[in-house]
Every structure is written in structure tokens, then in C-alpha cells.
Design a protein around this motif. Sequence first.
Motif, PDB file in Angstrom:
ATOM      1  N   LEU A  15      45.950  52.777  38.209  1.00 17.85           N
ATOM      2  CA  LEU A  15      45.405  51.744  36.995  1.00 17.85           C
ATOM      3  C   LEU A  15      44.209  52.482  36.278  1.00 17.85           C
ATOM      4  N   GLY A  16      43.521  53.581  36.960  1.00 22.09           N
ATOM      5  CA  GLY A  16      42.379  54.366  36.234  1.00 22.09           C
ATOM      6  C   GLY A  16      40.885  53.462  36.258  1.00 22.09           C
ATOM      7  N   TYR A  17      41.276  52.289  36.770  1.00 22.55           N
ATOM      8  CA  TYR A  17      39.811  51.614  37.304  1.00 22.55           C
ATOM      9  C   TYR A  17      39.230  52.148  38.352  1.00 22.55           C
ATOM     10  N   MET A  18      37.693  51.961  38.411  1.00 26.78           N
ATOM     11  CA  MET A  18      36.907  52.128  39.681  1.00 26.78           C
ATOM     12  C   MET A  18      36.667  50.774  40.250  1.00 26.78           C
ATOM     13  N   THR A  74      50.575  27.174  34.969  1.00 24.51           N
ATOM     14  CA  THR A  74      49.684  27.848  33.748  1.00 24.51           C
ATOM     15  C   THR A  74      49.942  29.404  33.985  1.00 24.51           C
ATOM     16  N   PRO A  75      50.206  29.859  32.797  1.00 23.93           N
ATOM     17  CA  PRO A  75      50.291  31.397  32.721  1.00 23.93           C
ATOM     18  C   PRO A  75      48.874  31.982  33.186  1.00 23.93           C
ATOM     19  N   GLY A  76      49.027  33.119  33.949  1.00 25.42           N
ATOM     20  CA  GLY A  76      47.844  33.752  34.366  1.00 25.42           C
ATOM     21  C   GLY A  76      47.968  34.129  35.798  1.00 25.42           C
ATOM     22  N   PHE A  77      46.952  34.129  36.687  1.00 25.87           N
ATOM     23  CA  PHE A  77      47.302  34.350  38.008  1.00 25.87           C
ATOM     24  C   PHE A  77      48.134  33.415  38.900  1.00 25.87           C
ATOM     25  N   GLU A  78      47.892  32.182  38.469  1.00 30.66           N
ATOM     26  CA  GLU A  78      48.530  31.061  38.859  1.00 30.66           C
ATOM     27  C   GLU A  78      50.036  31.395  38.946  1.00 30.66           C
ATOM     28  N   ALA A  79      50.510  31.686  37.973  1.00 33.34           N
ATOM     29  CA  ALA A  79      51.916  32.179  37.739  1.00 33.34           C
ATOM     30  C   ALA A  79      52.347  33.178  38.982  1.00 33.34           C
ATOM     31  N   LEU A  80      51.505  34.283  38.986  1.00 31.42           N
ATOM     32  CA  LEU A  80      51.670  35.194  39.807  1.00 31.42           C
ATOM     33  C   LEU A  80      51.772  34.748  41.527  1.00 31.42           C
ATOM     34  N   THR A 115      54.831  44.891  34.547  1.00 35.17           N
ATOM     35  CA  THR A 115      54.181  46.034  33.932  1.00 35.17           C
ATOM     36  C   THR A 115      52.794  45.952  34.097  1.00 35.17           C
ATOM     37  N   TYR A 116      52.327  47.061  34.636  1.00 31.54           N
ATOM     38  CA  TYR A 116      50.817  47.146  35.070  1.00 31.54           C
ATOM     39  C   TYR A 116      50.224  47.744  33.601  1.00 31.54           C
ATOM     40  N   ILE A 117      48.891  47.323  33.499  1.00 31.45           N
ATOM     41  CA  ILE A 117      48.470  47.884  32.022  1.00 31.45           C
ATOM     42  C   ILE A 117      47.024  48.656  32.752  1.00 31.45           C
ATOM     43  N   CYS A 118      47.216  49.973  32.420  1.00 32.57           N
ATOM     44  CA  CYS A 118      45.835  51.017  32.774  1.00 32.57           C
ATOM     45  C   CYS A 118      44.881  50.760  32.040  1.00 32.57           C
ATOM     46  N   LYS A 119      43.642  51.299  32.561  1.00 31.24           N
ATOM     47  CA  LYS A 119      42.563  51.168  31.703  1.00 31.24           C
ATOM     48  C   LYS A 119      42.330  51.945  30.450  1.00 31.24           C
ATOM     49  N   ASP A 146      45.201  40.122  34.679  1.00 26.70           N
ATOM     50  CA  ASP A 146      44.317  40.790  33.476  1.00 26.70           C
ATOM     51  C   ASP A 146      44.635  42.084  33.371  1.00 26.70           C
ATOM     52  N   ILE A 147      45.545  42.627  34.402  1.00 31.45           N
ATOM     53  CA  ILE A 147      46.150  44.047  34.448  1.00 31.45           C
ATOM     54  C   ILE A 147      47.560  44.131  34.386  1.00 31.45           C
ATOM     55  N   HIS A 148      48.218  42.853  34.179  1.00 32.71           N
ATOM     56  CA  HIS A 148      49.618  43.148  33.810  1.00 32.71           C
ATOM     57  C   HIS A 148      49.731  42.475  32.292  1.00 32.71           C
TER      58      HIS A 148
END
Length: 568
Positions: free
Chosen positions: A65-68, A103-109, A124-128, A80-82
Motif C-alpha cells: 500500500l505504500g504507507y509506513m 453503515t458504509p465503512g468499516f462496519e460493512a467490512l 480494491t485497495y487504494i495505495c498512498k 479508508d484504504i478501500h
Amino acid sequence: MSPISSLSVLDAIARADGIEVKRQEALLKTGALQTAILTSENFSIIATDEKGIIQLFNVGAERMLGYMAAEVVNKINPSDIHDPQEVMARAQALSLELATPITPGFEALAFKASRGIEDIYELTYICKDGSRFPAIVSITALRDDFGTVIGYLLIGTDNSVRKQVEIALNEAMAVAEKANLAKSDFLSSMSHELRTPLSAILGFAQLIESGTPQPTPSQKRSVDQILQAGWYLLDLINEILDLALIESGKLSLSLEPVLLAEVMRECETMIESQADKRGISVAFPEFGSPRFVSADRTRLKQVLINLLSNAIKYNTEHGKVTVTCVDTPSGHIRICVKDTGEGLTEEKIDQLFQPFNRLGQQANTEQGTGIGLVMTKRLVELMGGVIGVESMVGKGSMFWIEMNITTEQKLPADPLNLAHGFQTQVPADPHARTLLYVEDNPANLMLVEDLIARRPDLRLLSARDGLSGIAIAKASLPDFILMDINLPGISGITAMKILSEDPLTKHIPVVALSANAMPRDIEKGLEAGFFRYLTKPIKINEFMETLDLVLKLAKAKADPVPIKEAIL
């Protein structure tokens, strides 16, 4: 303390030390495994607290993902990274599935995981840097000793390669499907192009054969050769097209309960003449009770006729063909066609179902395409059956098929079965009926003109294209219409639909007469509304019988007699 007691204590201490060493080794090994997992670059490991805030972000997650870790731990949650639209779609799908607002967001995951169900999904993952890649993510709830959810563990893998393979496969399938459609269109077109000249050859040869005065013996031999070669060529065209349809998966079958006794009687009638010419006796089974098999009636008959024809063609003179039906222990019925021919060697049996392989019979006077048995095998298998052969050189061969038995009975035959109308000719009518033939091919038009010339009860009108045909039909109101399909300007199907929508002409029966003879062409024509669909080359008997039938319907409209009686 005695020496023995001292040794026992020492042994106990040694054993305890050994156990401790093993425990330490196990802990070290476990720690090494945990470290290897957490530092693996091949998959991402993300752990959150119960609220979904990221608490652990391993090396694999950093690489993907490119984040530290320091940039995300205690700051964001995985949603937030999906892709937000995919997270929204997942929330909506869960809401519909569970009839509960999500509720959309982490609760849905995490919804399913929070209920003790391990969930695996594609997102789909969204990279930095804003780039994206498809991933497969497994999410599991983490619980304390009391069963309370204290966080979630997400393990993700890059799904890019599999997605690329799927895309490539889908593209390849689309290309293959397009090629199949093109092949099907080519076969239909080729069928038409081959049949059009063949129609003229066979049609006029039949006219010469049955004309007045009768042809001389020398002419008769020549005409017989033309007809024999022509019908053989037509069979070859039909079988190649049928085989191509099967191989491309385009052949449609209608499986239904079929009464074996009826099919056997029809087959007996159809091969009787062939058997008589060779002096072959054919014995069919008697059925004590109705026996039904699951099959496509037309194709089952095609299979049996092919096996019977081969048994007659390759039999000894004045030989026998025996048809039997026996139940098998597996709950099927086996239909056997046994002959008294020369039999087949093991080598020839191995080559039986190869296209165009006539097993050395090319020099035989009996004509054949080498496709019949291949077609038979494919058709039997498409109907859920199997085919086999047993043979002994000098004793004969037995071909058999096994079909699924069904207890469901067919509905009674329709009392208005129009086939009965073919049995008798309509008496000559003092007031001739009018037939309009819409055809652009001069040879085909000339052939039909010659045929109609033999019918004093008919007069013929003709048109060379669909628009002219419509105009003549509205002006003359013929009793019925013969319509070619491939016409200049508008097609025969379009012309027929225009006539059927006009109150002035909608009552006129329209019979298709076309070289488009693929099964899907015939189905398409009948579905469009043609009264009958005849194919070229014209079979004179079938053509005349269709004229008789339409004449009966026309007469029924003029006389106060129920149509049912007129047809029957």
C-alpha cells in the motif's frame, strides 16, 4: 538420604530441566514463526481495535500500500484504504441480505466477522500514491478470554495476476463466441449458396423423371444418376452442417418423454422400401406396455434411422436386421440394432466414430458420407445416452444405444395434426385457386411454374421481390403465397409480417420456400408466422402435399364446413 533417593531427585530435576528447555525452544520457534508472519512481504496483515482503528500494519501491508506503519496506526481504519464505492455496494448488499441497515465503512467490512463468521471478499485497495489493485481480504474477529470482540484481523493478498488472467480469459471467450457466431452465419450462408443451384438440378431432374412422355431407358439411367448424386450431395451438406452445429454447441434439442413404440413404427415405415430393395427382413420389437424415454423425438428418430440404414446397407444379401429393447440394471433401456453382415475387426471398431472414415467402404456401391455414426454418437450423448457396438467377423454387428427411461407420459396427440391432411389429394376445383410465388431466382421460378402446370386447380402469379409481392397480394388477394426468404430489397420474413398486419391480407396463409435450411432458420421462420417452412431443393411430393393442405384450408373458408372436418 539414601543413594537411591538422591538419584530420583536428580532424575526429576533433569527431566524438569529438559521440559523447560523444550518449552523455551517451542516459545522461540513460535516467536520466530510469528515474526516471520508479521514481517512477510507476500501478504498484508492489518489488525484493528474493536472500533476499527488500525493497531498493526505489517511489512507486507507497507510494501503493498505504500504507507509506513506510523502513518496509519491509531489514525485510520481499513475502509479508508478501500474503494469507497465498493464499500458502499457491500453495505447495500449486506443490508438486503440481512434486512438490517448497515453503515458504509468499516462496519460493512467487519459485520459478518463480528458475528463469528470468517468473511472473505474481493475489494480494491487504494495505495498512498493513488494507484489501485484488486485484493482478496480475509477478516476475522479477535476475542478475549470472555468472548468479547477486542479487534479484527485482516489478511490480504494481491489479486492482480488472477484478475488479469480472468480478463484475458473473458476476452478470449468473447473472441471465441464472436468466431462461433461468424461460423454459424457462414454455415447458414454457405448452406443457402450450395442449396440454390442444387435445387434447380434436383427439381428439373425430378420433372424429367416424372414427365410426359416418359424418358427413354437411356435417359432414365442418366436422370437416375443425376438424382442419386444430387440427393447424396444434399445429404453430405446436411450432415456437415449438423456436425458443425453440434461441435459449436449451437444445436438445440428439446428433451421430452417419447413413446418408443411410436418412434419404432415410424422408423419401420421409413426404412421399409430400402430393406425391400435389398431383400433384407427387418424385425421390430413388440411392447407389452408403453415405454417412454427422455429424448428429442426428431433426433432420436434420426439416430435410429441411421443405425437401421447402415444395418441394411452393409448387410449380406437377403440378410436380417433385428431390433430389440431391453432394460438395464442401471435403470436405462438399451435399443439394439443387430445385422447379419460381415462384421468388424477390432481395428475397424476403434475407427468407427471418426469423421469421413468409411472403414474401407469407399469402393462399395453403397454411398455414404462417413459422418453418420459421428453424428449419431454426438446426438445420443447430447440426449444423455451412450452408444456402443459389438461385432464378430463373419457373424455381423450389433449397435446399441442406452437412453434414460421416464415414466412421465406425453399429452395425447393433437386431433388437428395436419399430417393427416397429406393422405388424400384435393379433387380438381372447377374454379382454380390462385397461388402467388415471390422468388427472385429464375431457375426456381421456372421449376415451380412447371410444377403448377400439372395442377389444373391452380393458377400462378409471380413477383421478383418482396415489395412487388406485397403489391400483387393486395391487388389480387391470392388464396395462398409461396415466399422466398432472401429477396432483393426486403426479406421474405419482413414481407410476410407486412402482409400479416394488413387487414386485407392477414388471412392469406404464407408458406416459406427457402434454401436457408439450418434448424435455427426453420425455427426462426415458423416463429415469425409462416404457415409452413419448405426447404430447397424442392421435394416434389412434399411440395404437392403442402399445396393440397393449403387448398383444403382455402376451401374450408369458402364452404360452411368446420375447418377441423376439412383438414381431417
